[in-house]
Scaffold this active site. Sequence first.
Site, PDB file in Angstrom:
ATOM      1  N   CYS A 113       0.825  -1.207   0.000  1.00  0.00           N
ATOM      2  CA  CYS A 113       0.000   0.000   0.000  1.00  0.00           C
ATOM      3  C   CYS A 113       0.863   1.262   0.000  1.00  0.00           C
ATOM      4  O   CYS A 113       0.671   2.155  -0.812  1.00  0.00           O
ATOM      5  CB  CYS A 113      -0.943  -0.016   1.207  1.00  0.00           C
ATOM      6  SG  CYS A 113      -2.031   1.401   1.219  1.00  0.00           S
TER       7      CYS A 113
ATOM      8  N   LYS B 109      -0.087   5.334  -6.083  1.00  0.00           N
ATOM      9  CA  LYS B 109      -1.158   5.331  -7.093  1.00  0.00           C
ATOM     10  C   LYS B 109      -2.009   6.595  -6.988  1.00  0.00           C
ATOM     11  O   LYS B 109      -2.261   7.292  -7.948  1.00  0.00           O
ATOM     12  CB  LYS B 109      -2.010   4.071  -6.884  1.00  0.00           C
ATOM     13  CG  LYS B 109      -3.164   3.851  -7.791  1.00  0.00           C
ATOM     14  CD  LYS B 109      -4.488   4.363  -7.327  1.00  0.00           C
ATOM     15  CE  LYS B 109      -4.981   4.026  -5.973  1.00  0.00           C
ATOM     16  NZ  LYS B 109      -5.706   2.801  -5.811  1.00  0.00           N
TER      17      LYS B 109
ATOM     18  N   TYR C 140      -9.829  -3.021 -10.600  1.00  0.00           N
ATOM     19  CA  TYR C 140      -9.693  -1.601 -10.268  1.00  0.00           C
ATOM     20  C   TYR C 140      -8.295  -1.067 -10.537  1.00  0.00           C
ATOM     21  O   TYR C 140      -8.130   0.089 -10.922  1.00  0.00           O
ATOM     22  CB  TYR C 140     -10.183  -1.304  -8.839  1.00  0.00           C
ATOM     23  CG  TYR C 140      -9.246  -1.689  -7.723  1.00  0.00           C
ATOM     24  CD1 TYR C 140      -8.307  -0.798  -7.239  1.00  0.00           C
ATOM     25  CD2 TYR C 140      -9.293  -2.951  -7.154  1.00  0.00           C
ATOM     26  CE1 TYR C 140      -7.439  -1.140  -6.217  1.00  0.00           C
ATOM     27  CE2 TYR C 140      -8.440  -3.307  -6.122  1.00  0.00           C
ATOM     28  CZ  TYR C 140      -7.508  -2.407  -5.656  1.00  0.00           C
ATOM     29  OH  TYR C 140      -6.657  -2.761  -4.655  1.00  0.00           O
TER      30      TYR C 140
ATOM     31  N   GLU D 201      -7.635   2.147 -12.859  1.00  0.00           N
ATOM     32  CA  GLU D 201      -6.980   3.327 -12.281  1.00  0.00           C
ATOM     33  C   GLU D 201      -5.746   3.727 -13.083  1.00  0.00           C
ATOM     34  O   GLU D 201      -5.535   4.913 -13.372  1.00  0.00           O
ATOM     35  CB  GLU D 201      -6.601   3.045 -10.820  1.00  0.00           C
ATOM     36  CG  GLU D 201      -7.833   2.932  -9.933  1.00  0.00           C
ATOM     37  CD  GLU D 201      -7.530   2.524  -8.497  1.00  0.00           C
ATOM     38  OE1 GLU D 201      -8.373   2.777  -7.634  1.00  0.00           O
ATOM     39  OE2 GLU D 201      -6.458   1.940  -8.230  1.00  0.00           O
TER      40      GLU D 201
ATOM     41  N   HIS E 109     -26.466  21.848   0.304  1.00  0.00           N
ATOM     42  CA  HIS E 109     -26.696  22.482  -0.988  1.00  0.00           C
ATOM     43  C   HIS E 109     -25.748  23.649  -1.221  1.00  0.00           C
ATOM     44  O   HIS E 109     -25.503  24.408  -0.288  1.00  0.00           O
ATOM     45  CB  HIS E 109     -28.154  22.988  -1.039  1.00  0.00           C
ATOM     46  CG  HIS E 109     -28.518  23.515  -2.377  1.00  0.00           C
ATOM     47  ND1 HIS E 109     -28.751  22.701  -3.456  1.00  0.00           N
ATOM     48  CD2 HIS E 109     -28.666  24.793  -2.814  1.00  0.00           C
ATOM     49  CE1 HIS E 109     -29.041  23.445  -4.498  1.00  0.00           C
ATOM     50  NE2 HIS E 109     -28.997  24.713  -4.156  1.00  0.00           N
TER      51      HIS E 109
ATOM     52  N   GLU F 250     -26.084  15.732  -2.274  1.00  0.00           N
ATOM     53  CA  GLU F 250     -27.443  15.978  -1.776  1.00  0.00           C
ATOM     54  C   GLU F 250     -28.464  15.102  -2.490  1.00  0.00           C
ATOM     55  O   GLU F 250     -29.538  14.824  -1.971  1.00  0.00           O
ATOM     56  CB  GLU F 250     -27.824  17.456  -1.884  1.00  0.00           C
ATOM     57  CG  GLU F 250     -27.976  17.985  -3.287  1.00  0.00           C
ATOM     58  CD  GLU F 250     -28.309  19.479  -3.304  1.00  0.00           C
ATOM     59  OE1 GLU F 250     -29.221  19.895  -2.572  1.00  0.00           O
ATOM     60  OE2 GLU F 250     -27.631  20.235  -4.044  1.00  0.00           O
TER      61      GLU F 250
HETATM   62  C1  LIG Z   1      -1.353  -0.700  -7.478  1.00  0.00           C
HETATM   63  C2  LIG Z   1      -2.150  -1.001  -6.230  1.00  0.00           C
HETATM   64  C3  LIG Z   1      -3.052  -0.084  -5.772  1.00  0.00           C
HETATM   65  C4  LIG Z   1      -3.798  -0.353  -4.626  1.00  0.00           C
HETATM   66  N1  LIG Z   1      -4.690   0.581  -4.204  1.00  0.00           N
HETATM   67  C5  LIG Z   1      -5.413   0.354  -3.098  1.00  0.00           C
HETATM   68  C6  LIG Z   1      -6.326   1.337  -2.627  1.00  0.00           C
HETATM   69  O1  LIG Z   1      -6.505   2.393  -3.229  1.00  0.00           O
HETATM   70  N2  LIG Z   1      -7.009   1.067  -1.494  1.00  0.00           N
HETATM   71  C7  LIG Z   1      -6.852  -0.102  -0.803  1.00  0.00           C
HETATM   72  O2  LIG Z   1      -7.490  -0.292   0.228  1.00  0.00           O
HETATM   73  N3  LIG Z   1      -5.973  -1.050  -1.228  1.00  0.00           N
HETATM   74  C8  LIG Z   1      -5.262  -0.841  -2.353  1.00  0.00           C
HETATM   75  N4  LIG Z   1      -4.372  -1.793  -2.785  1.00  0.00           N
HETATM   76  C9  LIG Z   1      -4.295  -3.076  -2.052  1.00  0.00           C
HETATM   77  C10 LIG Z   1      -3.417  -2.956  -0.805  1.00  0.00           C
HETATM   78  O3  LIG Z   1      -2.149  -2.481  -1.168  1.00  0.00           O
HETATM   79  C11 LIG Z   1      -3.311  -4.321  -0.136  1.00  0.00           C
HETATM   80  O4  LIG Z   1      -4.601  -4.821   0.107  1.00  0.00           O
HETATM   81  C12 LIG Z   1      -2.566  -4.237   1.193  1.00  0.00           C
HETATM   82  O5  LIG Z   1      -1.274  -3.719   1.018  1.00  0.00           O
HETATM   83  C13 LIG Z   1      -2.487  -5.630   1.821  1.00  0.00           C
HETATM   84  O6  LIG Z   1      -1.728  -5.593   2.993  1.00  0.00           O
HETATM   85  P1  LIG Z   1      -0.964  -6.894   3.484  1.00  0.00           P
HETATM   86  O7  LIG Z   1      -0.432  -6.581   4.838  1.00  0.00           O
HETATM   87  O8  LIG Z   1      -1.807  -8.084   3.326  1.00  0.00           O
HETATM   88  O9  LIG Z   1       0.224  -7.104   2.455  1.00  0.00           O
HETATM   89  P2  LIG Z   1       1.320  -6.118   1.887  1.00  0.00           P
HETATM   90  O10 LIG Z   1       1.036  -4.704   2.187  1.00  0.00           O
HETATM   91  O11 LIG Z   1       1.503  -6.518   0.474  1.00  0.00           O
HETATM   92  O12 LIG Z   1       2.614  -6.502   2.721  1.00  0.00           O
HETATM   93  C14 LIG Z   1       3.239  -7.728   2.590  1.00  0.00           C
HETATM   94  C15 LIG Z   1       4.709  -7.532   2.852  1.00  0.00           C
HETATM   95  O13 LIG Z   1       5.320  -8.807   3.038  1.00  0.00           O
HETATM   96  C16 LIG Z   1       6.612  -8.780   2.466  1.00  0.00           C
HETATM   97  N5  LIG Z   1       6.996 -10.183   2.258  1.00  0.00           N
HETATM   98  C17 LIG Z   1       6.409 -11.090   1.438  1.00  0.00           C
HETATM   99  N6  LIG Z   1       6.987 -12.299   1.600  1.00  0.00           N
HETATM  100  C18 LIG Z   1       7.948 -12.157   2.546  1.00  0.00           C
HETATM  101  C19 LIG Z   1       8.867 -13.050   3.166  1.00  0.00           C
HETATM  102  N7  LIG Z   1       8.899 -14.344   2.852  1.00  0.00           N
HETATM  103  N8  LIG Z   1       9.717 -12.564   4.103  1.00  0.00           N
HETATM  104  C20 LIG Z   1       9.688 -11.245   4.443  1.00  0.00           C
HETATM  105  N9  LIG Z   1       8.838 -10.362   3.895  1.00  0.00           N
HETATM  106  C21 LIG Z   1       7.969 -10.808   2.967  1.00  0.00           C
HETATM  107  C22 LIG Z   1       6.422  -7.970   1.196  1.00  0.00           C
HETATM  108  O14 LIG Z   1       7.650  -7.440   0.750  1.00  0.00           O
HETATM  109  C23 LIG Z   1       5.452  -6.894   1.668  1.00  0.00           C
HETATM  110  O15 LIG Z   1       6.127  -5.755   2.138  1.00  0.00           O
HETATM  111  C24 LIG Z   1      -3.601  -1.560  -3.916  1.00  0.00           C
HETATM  112  C25 LIG Z   1      -2.670  -2.492  -4.382  1.00  0.00           C
HETATM  113  C26 LIG Z   1      -1.948  -2.224  -5.525  1.00  0.00           C
HETATM  114  C27 LIG Z   1      -0.946  -3.223  -6.014  1.00  0.00           C
END
Ligand SMILES: Cc1cc2nc3c(=O)[nH]c(=O)nc-3n(C[C@H](O)[C@H](O)[C@H](O)COP(=O)(O)OP(=O)(O)OC[C@H]3O[C@@H](n4cnc5c(N)ncnc54)[C@H](O)[C@@H]3O)c2cc1C
Length: 461
Positions: free
Chosen positions: A43, A51, A180, A184, A438, A443
């Site tokens: 994110c 984004k 999405y 976007e 308004h 609204e």
């Molecule tokens: C282009 C894009 C736009 C988005 N826009 C939105 C939005 O507008 N609004 C919204 O709500 N969501 C949005 N999302 C989705 C959002 O980013 C994810 O839902 C959110 O980041 C999920 O969080 P998470 O903790 O599950 O995983 P992540 O945030 O993906 O974190 C996982 C982390 O684990 C690390 N990792 C993976 N495997 C290992 C390992 N074996 N050892 C150590 N580290 C590891 C990765 O490097 C990463 O940093 C978007 C996603 C993308 C790709």
Amino acid sequence: MTKYDYDLFVIGAGSGGVRASRIAASHGAKVAVAEEYRVGGTCVIRGCVPKKLFVYASQFSEEFEDAEGFGWTVGETRFSWAKLIANKDKEIDRLNGIYIRNLERSGVAIIQSRAILKDAHTVHLVGEGRDVTADKILIATGATPFLPHDVKGIEHAITSNEAFHLEELPDHIIVVGGGYIAVEFTGIFNGLGVKTALLYRADRILRGFDEDLRVGLMDEMRKKGVDLRTHAHITEIERKGGKLHVTLKDGTVIETGAVHYATGRKPNSRGLGLEEIGVSIRKNDAIEVDAYSQTSVPNIYAVGDVTDRAALTPIAIREGQAFAETVFNNNPIAVDHSVIPTAVFSQPELGTVGLTEHEAREKFGEIDIYKTSFRPMKHTMTGREEKTFMKLVVDQKSERVLGVHLMGPSSGEIIQAVGIAVTMGATKKQFDQTVAVHPSAAEELVTLKEKWAPPVQKAAD
Ligand SMILES: Cc1cc2nc3c(=O)[nH]c(=O)nc-3n(C[C@H](O)[C@H](O)[C@H](O)COP(=O)(O)OP(=O)(O)OC[C@H]3O[C@@H](n4cnc5c(N)ncnc54)[C@H](O)[C@@H]3O)c2cc1C
């Protein structure tokens, strides 16, 4: 004293992992988090935040044009992609620093390394070549962009990961996908002056969204100059000189500067040693969890995109928080995934909460639809032929508002507030009792009087 090095070891410092780590530490747990790329996760580093910054950047082109209708003469404008990237990177570095400091202040140990499991209590830190042990383990590894393997030359394509670091903006780009992220990025490139084609394999973009939004957004994107093609399948991407030649199934060849695939994201569950220790993983690579995010191995939990419940940041954060409360504060919380307000930062923007018309009909049978489409006030002066659309889906029996679907400026902001009402189970009558603001577009939500007479909608592919 625990016999392990840590009470909790978190793999992945993204939205879910960071929240879980901090809350668990605040309840007295000894916590470490491993991150293989950058703290903050998708994110912050290469998702929602950059984004949205790009969306802002891309909207100026229309703002400059629209200013004229209000008496402004805008001089020559120029756009520097290099400057946008540099400023975006600076902001991401700042946020990354805040995330690191917050974890440190909470007493969480940050380990910069890939982490995999050796057994249910042992984590191997690949980057450091050592093992650590933990009582509980949380998998918060997120998801990765998915590229289809059956397209010849797919290695020439980029995903959102690379789009945030393109060295130059191409003259022409093809975005592939209908979700999405595809929609976007199409708006971003188009607004920045890149000739943009959006190719999607089915009838309509944004599967799962209300049909009116799907159709409405396709119309508006086309009005803005996007070459939106449905039933389009790429079979081959060839590099010829400085260009890419993209061949479609029907034989059409499109010359382009870049091909951006946004055809979905796969949970990061493979290669972590999970299957070997008995953690159940579904066919789509999502880790199976119960309502408390517990996997089939009792001391191992999983939250966020890796569980594929709803791949959104606020959901990952909630799941992380609920896990930490449940396990480290004896306060069991199951996250409710039933009503999720969400925005699509397309151009125009979408905001949606609750059931689509189609879902509501299937679930409730008798429903009432209220909808309106109008030219927003601003465009009465700009001449822009852009429509704002609003729709309420109401249960006939209880009069509860089951869903709200918006397209137009600030729909993401509006839907956050409307989401409160829908989550609380507000009725159409309570919407009507609310005094209108308004002049505003929102609204309309409290002044819609006439029921829409069907034709009944069927969901397209
Ligand atoms: C282009 C894009 C736009 C988005 N826009 C939105 C939005 O507008 N609004 C919204 O709500 N969501 C949005 N999302 C989705 C959002 O980013 C994810 O839902 C959110 O980041 C999920 O969080 P998470 O903790 O599950 O995983 P992540 O945030 O993906 O974190 C996982 C982390 O684990 C690390 N990792 C993976 N495997 C290992 C390992 N074996 N050892 C150590 N580290 C590891 C990765 O490097 C990463 O940093 C978007 C996603 C993308 C790709």
